[in-house]
Design a protein around this motif. Structure first.
Motif, mmCIF file in Angstrom:
data_model
loop_
_atom_site.group_PDB
_atom_site.id
_atom_site.type_symbol
_atom_site.label_atom_id
_atom_site.label_comp_id
_atom_site.label_asym_id
_atom_site.label_seq_id
_atom_site.Cartn_x
_atom_site.Cartn_y
_atom_site.Cartn_z
ATOM 1 N N ALA A 29 -4.951 -21.076 73.381
ATOM 2 C CA ALA A 29 -5.925 -20.109 73.892
ATOM 3 C C ALA A 29 -5.237 -18.894 74.498
ATOM 4 O O ALA A 29 -4.214 -19.011 75.173
ATOM 5 N N LYS A 32 -8.650 -18.365 78.362
ATOM 6 C CA LYS A 32 -8.720 -19.825 78.531
ATOM 7 C C LYS A 32 -10.108 -20.358 78.855
ATOM 8 O O LYS A 32 -10.848 -19.742 79.641
ATOM 9 N N TYR A 33 -10.376 -21.510 78.309
ATOM 10 C CA TYR A 33 -11.580 -22.301 78.647
ATOM 11 C C TYR A 33 -11.179 -23.245 79.780
ATOM 12 O O TYR A 33 -10.282 -24.063 79.617
ATOM 13 N N TRP A 34 -11.814 -23.104 80.901
ATOM 14 C CA TRP A 34 -11.508 -24.017 82.010
ATOM 15 C C TRP A 34 -12.768 -24.127 82.857
ATOM 16 O O TRP A 34 -13.131 -23.198 83.565
ATOM 17 N N SER A 172 -13.574 -33.071 71.957
ATOM 18 C CA SER A 172 -12.730 -32.413 72.953
ATOM 19 C C SER A 172 -12.995 -30.923 72.830
ATOM 20 O O SER A 172 -12.808 -30.356 71.755
ATOM 21 N N GLY A 173 -13.447 -30.311 73.900
ATOM 22 C CA GLY A 173 -13.913 -28.915 73.862
ATOM 23 C C GLY A 173 -13.087 -28.000 72.971
ATOM 24 O O GLY A 173 -13.583 -27.446 71.980
ATOM 25 N N SER A 174 -11.805 -27.863 73.300
ATOM 26 C CA SER A 174 -10.996 -26.863 72.597
ATOM 27 C C SER A 174 -10.769 -27.235 71.126
ATOM 28 O O SER A 174 -10.329 -26.390 70.339
ATOM 29 N N ARG A 177 -12.061 -25.073 68.256
ATOM 30 C CA ARG A 177 -11.392 -23.851 67.833
ATOM 31 C C ARG A 177 -10.302 -24.135 66.805
ATOM 32 O O ARG A 177 -9.504 -23.257 66.495
ATOM 33 N N SER A 230 -7.438 -33.154 81.149
ATOM 34 C CA SER A 230 -8.292 -31.962 81.146
ATOM 35 C C SER A 230 -9.699 -32.301 81.637
ATOM 36 O O SER A 230 -10.364 -31.451 82.222
ATOM 37 N N HIS A 234 -11.266 -29.858 84.319
ATOM 38 C CA HIS A 234 -12.523 -29.108 84.198
ATOM 39 C C HIS A 234 -13.431 -29.383 85.394
ATOM 40 O O HIS A 234 -14.114 -28.492 85.882
ATOM 41 N N LEU A 280 -5.354 -19.524 85.004
ATOM 42 C CA LEU A 280 -5.656 -20.944 84.772
ATOM 43 C C LEU A 280 -4.910 -21.801 85.802
ATOM 44 O O LEU A 280 -5.490 -22.689 86.437
ATOM 45 N N ASP A 321 -0.597 -23.911 78.777
ATOM 46 C CA ASP A 321 -1.756 -24.799 78.785
ATOM 47 C C ASP A 321 -1.821 -25.414 80.176
ATOM 48 O O ASP A 321 -1.097 -24.996 81.062
ATOM 49 N N ALA A 322 -2.617 -26.456 80.320
ATOM 50 C CA ALA A 322 -2.694 -27.093 81.632
ATOM 51 C C ALA A 322 -1.512 -28.040 81.811
ATOM 52 O O ALA A 322 -1.665 -29.252 81.946
HETATM 53 O O1 PMV Z 1 -10.269 -29.160 75.252
HETATM 54 P P1 PMV Z 1 -9.862 -29.644 76.594
HETATM 55 O O2 PMV Z 1 -11.000 -30.274 77.345
HETATM 56 O O3 PMV Z 1 -8.638 -30.492 76.525
HETATM 57 O O4 PMV Z 1 -9.458 -28.344 77.488
HETATM 58 C C1 PMV Z 1 -8.374 -27.542 77.175
HETATM 59 C C2 PMV Z 1 -8.250 -26.437 78.153
HETATM 60 C C3 PMV Z 1 -7.010 -25.547 78.031
HETATM 61 O O5 PMV Z 1 -6.156 -25.987 77.012
HETATM 62 C C4 PMV Z 1 -6.250 -25.555 79.332
HETATM 63 C C5 PMV Z 1 -7.433 -24.111 77.756
HETATM 64 C C6 PMV Z 1 -7.992 -23.845 76.378
HETATM 65 O O6 PMV Z 1 -8.881 -23.002 76.284
HETATM 66 O O7 PMV Z 1 -7.513 -24.446 75.406
#
Ligand code: PMV
Length: 367
Positions: A29, A32-34, A172-174, A177, A230, A234, A280, A321-322
């Motif tokens: 990303a 970032k999605y957080w 898983s959210g990301s 993408r 994550s 979140h 982030l 990333d996180a």
């Molecule tokens: O998809 P998740 O729930 O693992 O969240 C990923 C979040 C980050 O990688 C930190 C940022 C992102 O947008 O990918």
């Protein structure tokens, strides 16, 4: 599209067995999605580069059975893996309404990554998207879903990709993408008309040639287990004192990035990307409980990158990333000099000197 559009009414074909196989990439990303709401609905929009070589390869073999419960086995890199089962069970429960055939088959899920296991690289994006794509291929074979989705499936790839992304999001959210490339937006944002909270969409805006084959070298600073999952991360955004500002900043940064992608202004690109990475981490440092996910070597690398940029006119930058690993991003025309810089000045900060060279990619493909 709404959630309802992804619910099929019936399948008109029956299949006794079969197998499907997909390779699906990881993504990194830039915005970032957080922070998320129920069912992985993001609190703010994000945009990512799809990677080219860091992939999960998944084959699903399916065999008809009596419809009762979910039935599946998972093999990771050739070995039966019990640890992944609960996550897949939860995923199946979440998506069953959209994939009503799930209980009619036993699934053998065989999966492996092109990047080393326990490299600290999150495999949930590539892993969940690969499973979602396999399930979409099975659905396509059972085909003839609703009138609407049948014609959509036959006429275009777009419904297939949208639903694959929609399903991956529920895993898983990301992961939503990771279906397409080279840039994917997820989360409703005014500056990007087709954007949706439900699935990722390919960024269709103008992209300057400066971003062609953009490079991402991943410096593996810490290959251990993530300090904060994550899911927990979140949750830290609930009641976070700076959450509201952060979510609105992400909207602004995405709109700015859209302009930068068109103009090719790499100085502005660097500012947004690095600020997003540090924000982030700032969110995690200022939540309750608080976490520092960088390691001393993460900071050493960041400082080296800044010093290198100051003494050359390089446009190299970093994102995070996180976790503690550093993604070093740079244009293709700097490939030789940056790889030299990495070897000479950054490799010593990587665990066992390990790093992975990748670049922006085109998305998943069926094998
Ligand atoms: O998809 P998740 O729930 O693992 O969240 C990923 C979040 C980050 O990688 C930190 C940022 C992102 O947008 O990918």
């Amino acid at each position: 599209m709404t959630e309802q559009d992804f619910i099929p009414k019936s399948y008109n074909s029956t299949l006794e067995n079969g197998s499907v196989k997909w390779a699906s990439p990881s993504n990194i990303a830039l915005v970032k999605y957080w922070g998320k709401k129920k069912d992985q609905i993001p609190e703010n929009p994000s945009i990512s580069f799809t990677l080219s070589d860091c992939k999960t390869i998944t084959e699903i073999t399916f065999t008809k059975k009596e419809s009762a419960d979910f039935s599946f086995d998972i093999y990771f890199e050739g070995e039966k893996n019990e640890a992944f089962k609960p996550k897949i069970q939860t995923f199946f429960e979440r998506i069953e309404i959209y994939m009503p055939f799930l209980k009619d088959y036993h699934f053998k899920i065989e999966t492996s990554n092109t990047f080393p296991h326990s490299s600290g690289i999150a495999s949930s994006a590539s892993g969940m998207s690969a499973i979602a794509l396999c399930l979409m291929s099975i659905e396509q074979s059972l085909s003839l879903v609703t009138e609407r989705s049948r014609s959509d499936m036959e006429e275009s790839q777009s419904y297939f990709n949208q639903k694959a992304s929609f399903l991956a999001r529920l895993g898983s959210g990301s992961a939503c993408r990771s279906i397409e490339g080279e840039l994917v937006v997820w989360g409703k944002n005014e500056s990007i008309e087709a954007s949706s909270d439900l699935y990722g969409v390919k960024f269709e805006g103008e992209v300057h040639s400066n971003f062609k084959n953009y490079q991402d070298t991943i410096l593996l600073v810490d290959k251990g287990e993530k300090q904060v999952s994550s899911t927990v991360g979140h949750q830290l955004m609930y009641g976070h004192p700076f959450a509201k500002e952060r979510f609105s900043q992400a909207h602004d940064n995405l709109a700015k990035l859209k302009t930068i992608l068109a103009s090719g202004d790499l100085n502005e690109f660097v500012k947004i990307v690095e600020s997003e990475a540090l924000t982030l981490h700032a969110m995690m440092m200022t939540s309750i409980p608080y976490f520092i996910l960088m390691k001393p070597n993460t900071l050493e690398i960041i400082n080296k990158i800044w010093a290198y940029r100051q003494k050359t006119d390089s446009k190299v930058c970093f994102t995070l990333d996180a976790g503690a690993n550093v993604h070093v991003l740079y244009p293709e025309n700097e490939k030789e000099s940056i790889l030299e810089f990495i070897k000479n000045e950054l490799v010593s900060y990587c665990q066992n000197g390990h790093y992975i060279c990748d670049q922006i990619g085109l998305g998943a493909n069926q094998i």
